[in-house]
Design a protein around this motif. Structure first.
Motif, PDB file in Angstrom:
ATOM      1  N   ALA A 139      49.164  46.528  42.932  1.00 16.17           N
ATOM      2  CA  ALA A 139      49.918  45.382  42.398  1.00 16.17           C
ATOM      3  C   ALA A 139      49.057  44.498  41.499  1.00 16.17           C
ATOM      4  O   ALA A 139      49.524  43.506  40.963  1.00 16.17           O
ATOM      5  CB  ALA A 139      50.503  44.571  43.545  1.00 16.17           C
ATOM      6  N   CYS A 140      47.779  44.864  41.339  1.00 16.10           N
ATOM      7  CA  CYS A 140      46.944  44.158  40.357  1.00 16.10           C
ATOM      8  C   CYS A 140      46.626  45.107  39.187  1.00 16.10           C
ATOM      9  O   CYS A 140      45.894  44.764  38.280  1.00 16.10           O
ATOM     10  CB  CYS A 140      45.666  43.609  40.997  1.00 16.10           C
ATOM     11  SG  CYS A 140      45.080  42.094  40.188  1.00 16.10           S
ATOM     12  N   GLY A 141      47.155  46.318  39.258  1.00 12.76           N
ATOM     13  CA  GLY A 141      47.027  47.250  38.131  1.00 12.76           C
ATOM     14  C   GLY A 141      45.616  47.754  37.872  1.00 12.76           C
ATOM     15  O   GLY A 141      45.283  48.116  36.736  1.00 12.76           O
ATOM     16  N   HIS A 142      44.779  47.848  38.909  1.00 12.23           N
ATOM     17  CA  HIS A 142      43.405  48.304  38.664  1.00 12.23           C
ATOM     18  C   HIS A 142      43.350  49.794  38.318  1.00 12.23           C
ATOM     19  O   HIS A 142      42.351  50.257  37.764  1.00 12.23           O
ATOM     20  CB  HIS A 142      42.513  47.967  39.863  1.00 12.23           C
ATOM     21  CG  HIS A 142      42.328  46.486  40.057  1.00 12.23           C
ATOM     22  ND1 HIS A 142      41.454  45.953  40.966  1.00 12.23           N
ATOM     23  CD2 HIS A 142      42.896  45.426  39.437  1.00 12.23           C
ATOM     24  CE1 HIS A 142      41.505  44.628  40.906  1.00 12.23           C
ATOM     25  NE2 HIS A 142      42.383  44.283  39.995  1.00 12.23           N
ATOM     26  N   ASN A 143      44.424  50.534  38.628  1.00 12.73           N
ATOM     27  CA  ASN A 143      44.499  51.926  38.170  1.00 12.73           C
ATOM     28  C   ASN A 143      44.530  51.976  36.639  1.00 12.73           C
ATOM     29  O   ASN A 143      43.949  52.865  36.018  1.00 12.73           O
ATOM     30  CB  ASN A 143      45.750  52.607  38.756  1.00 12.73           C
ATOM     31  CG  ASN A 143      47.053  51.900  38.381  1.00 12.73           C
ATOM     32  OD1 ASN A 143      47.159  50.675  38.516  1.00 12.73           O
ATOM     33  ND2 ASN A 143      48.038  52.639  37.903  1.00 12.73           N
ATOM     34  N   LEU A 186      50.839  38.861  38.928  1.00  6.53           N
ATOM     35  CA  LEU A 186      49.917  39.787  39.588  1.00  6.53           C
ATOM     36  C   LEU A 186      50.137  39.708  41.108  1.00  6.53           C
ATOM     37  O   LEU A 186      50.574  38.685  41.618  1.00  6.53           O
ATOM     38  CB  LEU A 186      48.462  39.417  39.264  1.00  6.53           C
ATOM     39  CG  LEU A 186      48.037  39.548  37.791  1.00  6.53           C
ATOM     40  CD1 LEU A 186      46.626  38.997  37.594  1.00  6.53           C
ATOM     41  CD2 LEU A 186      48.094  41.006  37.334  1.00  6.53           C
ATOM     42  N   HIS A 187      49.825  40.774  41.788  1.00  5.51           N
ATOM     43  CA  HIS A 187      49.934  40.848  43.258  1.00  5.51           C
ATOM     44  C   HIS A 187      51.381  40.755  43.739  1.00  5.51           C
ATOM     45  O   HIS A 187      51.636  40.213  44.817  1.00  5.51           O
ATOM     46  CB  HIS A 187      49.081  39.757  43.946  1.00  5.51           C
ATOM     47  CG  HIS A 187      47.621  39.924  43.704  1.00  5.51           C
ATOM     48  ND1 HIS A 187      46.635  39.328  44.477  1.00  5.51           N
ATOM     49  CD2 HIS A 187      46.952  40.620  42.762  1.00  5.51           C
ATOM     50  CE1 HIS A 187      45.446  39.648  44.019  1.00  5.51           C
ATOM     51  NE2 HIS A 187      45.612  40.435  42.965  1.00  5.51           N
ATOM     52  N   THR A 188      52.321  41.255  42.937  1.00  8.39           N
ATOM     53  CA  THR A 188      53.721  41.294  43.381  1.00  8.39           C
ATOM     54  C   THR A 188      54.239  42.732  43.243  1.00  8.39           C
ATOM     55  O   THR A 188      53.661  43.525  42.482  1.00  8.39           O
ATOM     56  CB  THR A 188      54.616  40.379  42.513  1.00  8.39           C
ATOM     57  OG1 THR A 188      54.579  40.848  41.154  1.00  8.39           O
ATOM     58  CG2 THR A 188      54.153  38.928  42.555  1.00  8.39           C
ATOM     59  N   ALA A 245      35.721  47.194  44.589  1.00  5.83           N
ATOM     60  CA  ALA A 245      35.811  46.018  45.476  1.00  5.83           C
ATOM     61  C   ALA A 245      35.884  44.696  44.738  1.00  5.83           C
ATOM     62  O   ALA A 245      35.045  43.820  44.905  1.00  5.83           O
ATOM     63  CB  ALA A 245      34.629  46.017  46.442  1.00  5.83           C
ATOM     64  N   GLU A 246      36.930  44.538  43.920  1.00  2.97           N
ATOM     65  CA  GLU A 246      37.167  43.235  43.282  1.00  2.97           C
ATOM     66  C   GLU A 246      38.070  42.380  44.150  1.00  2.97           C
ATOM     67  O   GLU A 246      37.835  41.189  44.307  1.00  2.97           O
ATOM     68  CB  GLU A 246      37.798  43.452  41.892  1.00  2.97           C
ATOM     69  CG  GLU A 246      37.884  42.178  41.045  1.00  2.97           C
ATOM     70  CD  GLU A 246      39.091  41.313  41.352  1.00  2.97           C
ATOM     71  OE1 GLU A 246      39.022  40.085  41.160  1.00  2.97           O
ATOM     72  OE2 GLU A 246      40.120  41.844  41.800  1.00  2.97           O
ATOM     73  N   GLU A 247      39.104  43.003  44.720  1.00  9.43           N
ATOM     74  CA  GLU A 247      40.105  42.232  45.484  1.00  9.43           C
ATOM     75  C   GLU A 247      39.512  41.686  46.781  1.00  9.43           C
ATOM     76  O   GLU A 247      39.121  42.442  47.665  1.00  9.43           O
ATOM     77  CB  GLU A 247      41.323  43.125  45.815  1.00  9.43           C
ATOM     78  CG  GLU A 247      42.113  43.575  44.611  1.00  9.43           C
ATOM     79  CD  GLU A 247      42.830  42.430  43.878  1.00  9.43           C
ATOM     80  OE1 GLU A 247      42.807  41.273  44.380  1.00  9.43           O
ATOM     81  OE2 GLU A 247      43.395  42.691  42.810  1.00  9.43           O
ATOM     82  N   GLY A 248      39.463  40.357  46.868  1.00  6.98           N
ATOM     83  CA  GLY A 248      38.966  39.719  48.093  1.00  6.98           C
ATOM     84  C   GLY A 248      37.469  39.843  48.272  1.00  6.98           C
ATOM     85  O   GLY A 248      36.925  39.352  49.265  1.00  6.98           O
TER      86      GLY A 248
END
Ligand code: ZN
Ligand code: ZN
Length: 448
Positions: free
Chosen positions: A135-139, A387-389, A172-175
């Motif tokens: 949901a943050c599109g890191h792919n 983002l994050h939805t 490891a960007e998220e959190g």
């Protein structure tokens, strides 16, 4: 009583209307610059290579999207990225800088000398969010970074320019702050500029990202029977609620660019027992490193004051995960990015159009404070999708994301090749970086 729980969108509507009228007033970006027209050949090589690998990149992006992995657990994702790079004859180092799922590869000119010749790093993230996948599109970030690297690598080889393009897979960007571990391990020591993109609901050249610190607090009191001997207790939950109230009252005095989030994560087991332990998790965010320090100090005082009032002890652990710093977008590089995207029919907005209100945090901030860097946003979703939805999760596998992968691979590749071909561009980026604070390390500011 049944109340309507849906928050009003009135404020968001005001923002959207303001942004829409501001966007209409943004001047168009020149797609050609006479003084650099001799680089047209290199730009075409970059664009052609990005076209050639586009299908592979979209497949990879969809594959990562279908198999989301959270921070530090991106083993499959890292393996798939490494496989793709190896298919293109790049040897990939796995587990760099002490981070198991980090990746590194590079392309360099013959006779490359790190003392004399520049290194441009293209970054890819690939971690997902717990519960809601990509949901943050890191792919999409992963695919764009690989595309930019591969395209720049081919142009570098064909141009005979002295220099190096590095690909750094940053997990490891998220959190978390995976990039900070890589910085501490020296991965960015020989990098002259670092570039990446992030998907969003607008094309933006410079977006505001605030820094973020985390604080874990434990209040230690004395438990007692709440009815028969309350006078023998020291209530840790009282300290936590006093701290929570104190943080709430502080908010009125904070500048609008500061943020404070707090939860009481543990506050006792049973109402008949005075709690001897209460824990809180707190985030402090701010737009500048010095204001982050200032706000941290106020939070420290509130926690200490709450402990004093409740007569309990307190332990504070700042930055259990390393802090993230605000992003310092290098406008010299961003201008180049804007031109590459204008040639793709996009108009990346200048800073100030999208209000700071919508700011979050990213560990690219830490990178941008140690080397000149850019972190533009690329539109993959309709306006209003945050983002994050779940909406952004769907957008990350959409047709629009596939188009963004091509445009961004070309953009990253062209900015990288410009930075290698034009020593004066890199020098200007360096001067800007110096003038805006030079190197600022999270570990020096807040301790390791
Ligand atoms: Zn995110
Ligand atoms: Zn993200």
């Amino acid at each position: 009583m049944c109340r309507n729980l849906t928050p009003s969108t009135a404020y968001l509507d005001h923002i959207s209307n303001q942004v829409a009228s501001d966007i209409a007033a943004v001047p168009s970006i020149p797609t050609h610059a006479d003084d650099y027209s001799d680089q047209e050949r290199l730009w075409s090589i970059v664009a052609q290579q990005a076209e050639d690998v586009h299908d592979e990149l979209v497949d990879l992006s969809l594959d990562l999207h279908a198999h989301p992995e959270v921070a530090f657990e991106e083993h499959r994702s890292a393996a798939e990225i490494a496989k793709l790079l190896e298919r293109h004859d790049f040897g990939v180092q796995r587990g760099i800088g002490g981070v198991e799922t980090a990746l590194y590869t590079e392309a360099m000119s013959e006779n490359f000398d790190p003392e004399q010749h520049p290194t441009i790093a293209v970054l890819s993230e690939y971690d997902a969010l717990p519960g809601i996948g990509h949901a943050c599109g890191h792919n999409v970030i992963a695919a764009c970074g690989i595309g930019g690297f591969l395209a720049a690598a081919v142009a570098l080889e064909e141009s005979g320019l002295p220099g190096r393009v590095a690909f750094i897979g940053t997990p490891a960007e998220e959190g978390h702050s995976g990039k900070e571990y890589l910085i501490r391990a020296g991965v960015f020591d020989s990098v002259d500029a670092a570039i990446m993109i992030h998907p969003f609901s607008y094309d933006i050249g410079s977006h505001v990202w605030v820094g973020r610190r985390n604080l874990s607090v434990t209040f230690h009191g004395v438990s007692a029977h709440a009815s028969s001997e309350p006078f023998m207790g020291r209530n840790a939950l009282d300290a936590a609620t006093l701290a929570y109230q104190g943080l709430g009252l502080l908010r009125q005095q904070m500048p609008h660019s500061d943020r404070l989030h707090a939860i009481i994560s543990e506050g006792g087991e049973r109402a008949s027992i005075i709690p001897d332990t209460a824990t809180m998790s707190i985030y402090v965010r701010s737009l500048h490193t010095d204001t982050m320090l200032d706000l941290s100090q106020r939070v420290d005082d509130i926690i200490d004051g709450a402990a004093l009032m409740a007569g309990v002890k307190v332990t504070k652990n700042w930055d259990v995960h390393p802090a993230t710093l605000p992003v310092r977008n290098n406008e010299t590089l961003v201008r180049r990015w804007q031109r590459t995207q204008a040639r793709r029919g996009r108009t990346p907005l200048p800073s100030g159009v999208i209000p700071d209100t919508l700011a979050a945090s990213t560990d690219f901030g830490n990178v941008s404070q140690v080397v000149p860097g850019m972190h533009p946003m690329v539109k993959i979703a309709p306006v209003g999708v945050a983002l994050h939805t779940p909406g952004m999760e769907q957008a990350a596998a959409s047709e629009a994301a596939a188009t963004a992968i091509l445009d961004s691979s070309i953009g990253l590749g062209q900015v990288a090749i410009d930075a290698l071909a034009e020593p004066e561009l890199l020098e200007e980026a360096r001067q800007e970086f110096k003038a805006r604070g030079a190197v600022v390390r999270s570990a020096d500011l807040f301790g390791e």
